[in-house]
Design an enzyme around this catalytic site. Structure first.
Site, short mmCIF file in Angstrom:
data_model
loop_
_atom_site.label_atom_id
_atom_site.label_comp_id
_atom_site.label_asym_id
_atom_site.label_seq_id
_atom_site.Cartn_x
_atom_site.Cartn_y
_atom_site.Cartn_z
N HIS A 40 10.98 2.20 7.70
CA HIS A 40 12.07 2.11 6.73
C HIS A 40 13.21 3.07 7.10
CE1 HIS A 40 9.47 -0.35 4.22
NE2 HIS A 40 10.50 -0.55 3.40
N LYS A 105 0.68 -1.42 -2.80
CA LYS A 105 -0.26 -1.08 -3.87
C LYS A 105 0.39 -0.03 -4.75
CE LYS A 105 -2.84 2.54 -1.50
NZ LYS A 105 -4.11 2.99 -0.97
#
Length: 178
Positions: A40, A105
């Site tokens: 990222h 998650k």
């Protein structure tokens, strides 16, 4: 409350997003990209320099995962989700740039939830600790960017009946409680 169940090809994700509700069970099929924290950061560096990304963001899906190396004869090693909250600083901009779906998650912050609603996207939840099981639903894995990051490099996966739940739907409904 009865939740719906869907089988979705990721190439058609935009047509399904308005139908999905928090808690729905979904089997995903098609192409998905892996990216964790380090990837990222590199994606953002490219965006900041107005340079081409290693994959098309528009209508794509990112799985927050760093797969382990493939054992002999298999396309991938263990491939479980990482904690999505670590990508919260990056997700709103990626969603605003066309990303349609994310898999991870755990819960997301308010800025991410707002970006999901604003862009009519979806956040899918995968179960932590089930990386070996998820690997069975991945038919191919190819590294496409940032090989220096090892397991955190960006990979393109082909999913086949990859089981997830809708964690946050396009109306901002969530399965998470404070």
């Amino acid at each position: 409350m009865i939740m719906a169940s869907y089988t979705i090809n990721l190439s058609e994700i935009r047509k399904y997003i308005p139908l999905l509700r928090a808690g729905d069970k979904v089997m995903l099929n098609g192409k998905c990209y892996t990216a964790r924290d380090a990837a990222h950061k590199k994606i953002f560096a490219l965006l900041d320099k107005n340079q081409e990304l290693p994959f098309e963001l528009k209508d794509s899906c990112i799985y927050f995962a760093g797969p382990t190396p493939a054992p002999e004869g298999l396309p991938i090693g263990s491939c479980g989700p990482t904690t999505a909250g670590r990508m919260d600083p990056y997700s709103p901009r990626l969603l605003d740039s066309g990303l349609a779906a994310m898999i991870g998650k755990g819960k997301r912050n308010q800025a991410v939830q707002d970006a999901i609603v604003r862009n009519q996207c979806v956040y899918f939840c995968a179960l932590g600790g089930a990386g070996a099981l998820y690997a069975r639903s991945i038919t191919s894995c190819k590294e496409i960017a940032f090989p220096e990051l090892g397991c955190e490099s960006i990979k393109i996966l082909e999913l086949k009946d990859f089981p997830v739940y809708v964690g946050i739907d396009c109306d901002g409904n969530t399965i998470f409680r404070d």
